[in-house]
Design a protein around this motif. Sequence first.
Motif: not given
Ligand SMILES: Cc1ncc(COP(=O)(O)O)c(C=O)c1O
Length: 358
Positions: A80-81, A156, A160, A189-190, A217
């Motif tokens: 997702a990053s 979010c 997080n 993401a969660y 995750k």
């Molecule tokens: C809120 C949130 N979004 C996105 C990500 C990124 O996830 P990814 O591993 O898919 O890049 C994280 C990773 O910890 C996250 O905590």
Amino acid sequence: MKGITKIARQDILRISPYIPGEYEKGFIRLNANESPWKAPGDKTENGLNRYPPPRPTAINNLLSVEYQIKNEQIMITRGASEAIDILIRAFCEPKRDKILICPPTFDMYRLYAEIQGAYITKVPLLRNKDLSRDFSLDVENILKGCDKFTKIIFICTPNNPTGNSPNAKDIELIAEQQMNKSIIVIDEAYQEFSDSRSFIKLQKKFNNIVVLRTLSKFVSLAGVRCGSVIADNELIELLNKVLPPYTFPTPCIEEVKKALTKKSISSSRKKVEITRKEKKRFTDKLLKLPEIQNIWPSDANFFMAEVKNLEKIVTSARSQRILVRAFPNEPLLKNCLRITVGKKEENDALVQSIIDGG
Ligand SMILES: Cc1ncc(COP(=O)(O)O)c(C=O)c1O
């Protein structure tokens, strides 16, 4: 261009997409300057001597079934990053456009905005003595904080590092008020750890809602780097111009396919249940220790704890080779630790390290 992409960067809208070389199964490939030989030890079906497909369409198909959306509504990214980066690059003109974030939140929104040269408006989450209502969205100031250059609002949920899920009605109100003005990127993401509903379905009502998901995750594939953007098909078409072709490696495609079989998904769901139960057991145990002052309710596979002597806890955990996360640069989280729910024995080791260090 008719819908929400109107507010994207005009130069990106004008780019013509890259046309990849033809790929036909069963054809001799003399069109891509690849090596005709597999590398020693290459056991993959398609051969790592061959480029992966420009887009991992097999994963698009599997995930569109999992998320119950149309194929044209999803783009696969390296975690997702990468989706955060692509969205900011597609919507924010450097030194002009802005993103809006609600700290404390995931720090990559800030990072990618700074790399792009986009400005950042910060509207901190609201504090409340009642822990179950703490860290809610400051809707009034979010809306006041937007102007015609605010192209993306990142929300979010579950958040997080605080672990709470902002009120869904607040998010809807922001999406409604910012219709045709900003895209609302809802980072889920969660999501699989939470009881709240995904915002994917709300895209029918609000075409400015963009949802981020990840396999890092829920299906235990952080090392494979597979995330996705789910949005209006016109927006996905635009993002596909910004994401370079051939970015998703063949071995990763194969790993994702294995993780998305019915059997693997059902095993991932069982692990979510185990994590949720373990979170309760683990936090109950921690709350009995005098060093722990508060633990916020969490909808994720981690939780945030306020502690009496942060340095001492971090040091004694470290001495037992256990890592937890502090936020020295986040004023609202001065005495707080984010703790991931691990396996029972890992969690017990942290509890013991706090007792031993006390
Ligand atoms: C809120 C949130 N979004 C996105 C990500 C990124 O996830 P990814 O591993 O898919 O890049 C994280 C990773 O910890 C996250 O905590």
